[in-house]
Design a protein around this motif. Structure first.
Motif, mmCIF file in Angstrom:
data_model
loop_
_atom_site.group_PDB
_atom_site.id
_atom_site.type_symbol
_atom_site.label_atom_id
_atom_site.label_comp_id
_atom_site.label_asym_id
_atom_site.label_seq_id
_atom_site.Cartn_x
_atom_site.Cartn_y
_atom_site.Cartn_z
ATOM 1 N N ALA A 48 0.897 -1.139 0.032
ATOM 2 C CA ALA A 48 -0.056 -0.216 0.075
ATOM 3 C C ALA A 48 0.773 1.267 -0.033
ATOM 4 N N SER A 49 0.587 2.287 -0.260
ATOM 5 C CA SER A 49 1.182 3.682 -0.499
ATOM 6 C C SER A 49 -0.047 4.800 -0.318
ATOM 7 N N HIS A 50 0.760 5.919 -0.161
ATOM 8 C CA HIS A 50 -0.125 6.874 -0.433
ATOM 9 C C HIS A 50 0.599 8.124 -0.767
ATOM 10 N N THR A 51 -0.184 8.626 -1.666
ATOM 11 C CA THR A 51 0.381 9.897 -2.810
ATOM 12 C C THR A 51 0.076 11.308 -2.167
ATOM 13 N N PHE A 52 1.089 12.369 -2.255
ATOM 14 C CA PHE A 52 0.903 13.589 -1.671
ATOM 15 C C PHE A 52 1.215 14.285 -3.039
ATOM 16 N N GLY A 53 0.261 15.114 -3.829
ATOM 17 C CA GLY A 53 0.458 15.894 -4.706
ATOM 18 C C GLY A 53 -0.005 15.112 -6.009
ATOM 19 N N LYS A 54 0.154 15.926 -7.155
ATOM 20 C CA LYS A 54 -0.198 15.441 -8.458
ATOM 21 C C LYS A 54 0.722 15.826 -9.310
ATOM 22 N N GLY A 55 1.969 16.485 -9.001
ATOM 23 C CA GLY A 55 2.960 17.051 -9.931
ATOM 24 C C GLY A 55 3.288 15.996 -11.210
ATOM 25 N N LYS A 56 3.816 16.536 -12.302
ATOM 26 C CA LYS A 56 4.037 15.757 -13.486
ATOM 27 C C LYS A 56 5.487 15.700 -13.388
ATOM 28 N N ASP A 57 6.303 16.599 -12.927
ATOM 29 C CA ASP A 57 7.970 16.708 -13.139
ATOM 30 C C ASP A 57 8.686 15.478 -12.451
ATOM 31 N N GLY A 58 8.088 14.889 -11.437
ATOM 32 C CA GLY A 58 8.731 13.818 -10.840
ATOM 33 C C GLY A 58 8.121 13.192 -9.635
ATOM 34 N N THR A 59 8.473 11.887 -9.347
ATOM 35 C CA THR A 59 8.037 11.303 -8.229
ATOM 36 C C THR A 59 9.145 11.089 -7.261
ATOM 37 N N ILE A 60 8.885 11.137 -6.123
ATOM 38 C CA ILE A 60 9.925 10.871 -4.938
ATOM 39 C C ILE A 60 9.158 9.776 -4.126
ATOM 40 N N PHE A 61 9.736 8.441 -4.216
ATOM 41 C CA PHE A 61 9.342 7.487 -3.539
ATOM 42 C C PHE A 61 10.149 7.297 -2.131
ATOM 43 N N SER A 62 9.295 7.122 -1.098
ATOM 44 C CA SER A 62 9.964 7.432 0.240
ATOM 45 C C SER A 62 9.298 6.217 1.219
ATOM 46 N N VAL A 63 10.166 6.241 2.265
ATOM 47 C CA VAL A 63 9.293 5.299 3.265
ATOM 48 C C VAL A 63 9.885 5.724 4.771
ATOM 49 N N CYS A 64 9.258 5.486 5.765
ATOM 50 C CA CYS A 64 9.613 5.875 7.078
ATOM 51 C C CYS A 64 10.086 7.385 7.266
ATOM 52 N N THR A 65 11.122 7.560 7.833
ATOM 53 C CA THR A 65 11.511 8.807 8.395
ATOM 54 C C THR A 65 11.932 9.719 7.068
ATOM 55 N N THR A 66 12.198 9.034 5.627
ATOM 56 C CA THR A 66 12.599 9.876 4.601
ATOM 57 C C THR A 66 11.506 10.567 4.094
ATOM 58 N N VAL A 67 10.136 10.213 4.531
ATOM 59 C CA VAL A 67 8.921 10.729 3.955
ATOM 60 C C VAL A 67 8.875 12.422 4.281
ATOM 61 N N SER A 68 9.427 12.756 5.555
ATOM 62 C CA SER A 68 9.365 14.125 5.810
ATOM 63 C C SER A 68 10.455 14.635 4.865
ATOM 64 N N TYR A 69 11.534 14.278 4.561
ATOM 65 C CA TYR A 69 12.561 15.069 3.811
ATOM 66 C C TYR A 69 12.241 15.011 2.353
ATOM 67 N N ALA A 70 11.254 13.973 2.030
ATOM 68 C CA ALA A 70 10.671 14.094 0.427
ATOM 69 C C ALA A 70 9.634 15.427 0.511
ATOM 70 N N LEU A 71 8.966 15.561 1.518
ATOM 71 C CA LEU A 71 7.879 16.514 1.351
ATOM 72 C C LEU A 71 8.518 17.987 1.541
ATOM 73 N N GLU A 72 9.625 18.040 2.392
ATOM 74 C CA GLU A 72 10.253 19.354 2.354
ATOM 75 C C GLU A 72 10.717 19.597 0.973
ATOM 76 N N ALA A 73 11.303 18.525 0.446
ATOM 77 C CA ALA A 73 11.971 18.807 -1.030
ATOM 78 C C ALA A 73 10.996 19.038 -2.030
ATOM 79 N N LYS A 74 9.729 18.746 -1.718
ATOM 80 C CA LYS A 74 8.566 18.877 -2.653
ATOM 81 C C LYS A 74 8.271 20.517 -2.641
ATOM 82 N N ILE A 75 8.324 21.071 -1.293
ATOM 83 C CA ILE A 75 7.837 22.224 -1.212
ATOM 84 C C ILE A 75 9.292 23.162 -1.793
ATOM 85 N N GLU A 76 10.465 22.793 -1.575
ATOM 86 C CA GLU A 76 11.495 23.657 -2.274
ATOM 87 C C GLU A 76 11.396 23.548 -3.669
#
Length: 125
Positions: free
Chosen positions: A1-29
């Motif tokens: 199972a998974s959960h997707t944040f956003g619908k951007g077309k430029d890329g997908t960042i797959f993450s798990v556990c503690t790296t999810v917060s880094y991925a979400l921060e990177a998404k904002i930047e």
């Protein structure tokens, strides 16, 4: 199972556990830099959410995985296997390369192994 944040077309960042917060921060930047990406939290890797991996590979340009352990046998390998069998596409894997890990402060270790928000951003810019 998974959960997707956003619908951007430029890329997908797959993450798990503690790296999810880094991925979400990177998404904002990345949004500030003109890149609209989505983040997929692969919170359950067994059974692997093949449909989500394939869907995101088809819908976005760049694929990145980030994990806080070895890239060998981790989510990057799992995603690569799905892509190889179902929808061949390049995946940039961020994580501990083929070497023995160290102990210490989490943030310092993430910097040492290049698994930070900044390392994710470098995959797109």
């Amino acid at each position: 199972a998974s959960h997707t944040f956003g619908k951007g077309k430029d890329g997908t960042i797959f993450s798990v556990c503690t790296t999810v917060s880094y991925a979400l921060e990177a998404k904002i930047e990345l949004k500030k830099l003109g890149f609209d990406v989505r983040v997929v939290d692969l919170y359950s890797i067994k059974p692997v959410d093949k449909e989500s991996i394939i869907k995101n590979a088809k819908e976005t340009k760049t694929l990145v995985s980030i994990e806080d352990h070895s890239v060998i046998g981790g989510i990057g390998s799992i995603i690569s296997n799905v892509l190889c069998e179902e929808y061949p596409k390049k995946l940039i894997k961020l994580g501990v390369k083929d070497k023995f890990g160290k102990s210490g402060n989490k943030d310092k270790l993430y910097e040492m192994y290049n698994i930070t928000k900044e390392d994710i951003i470098k995959c797109f810019v």
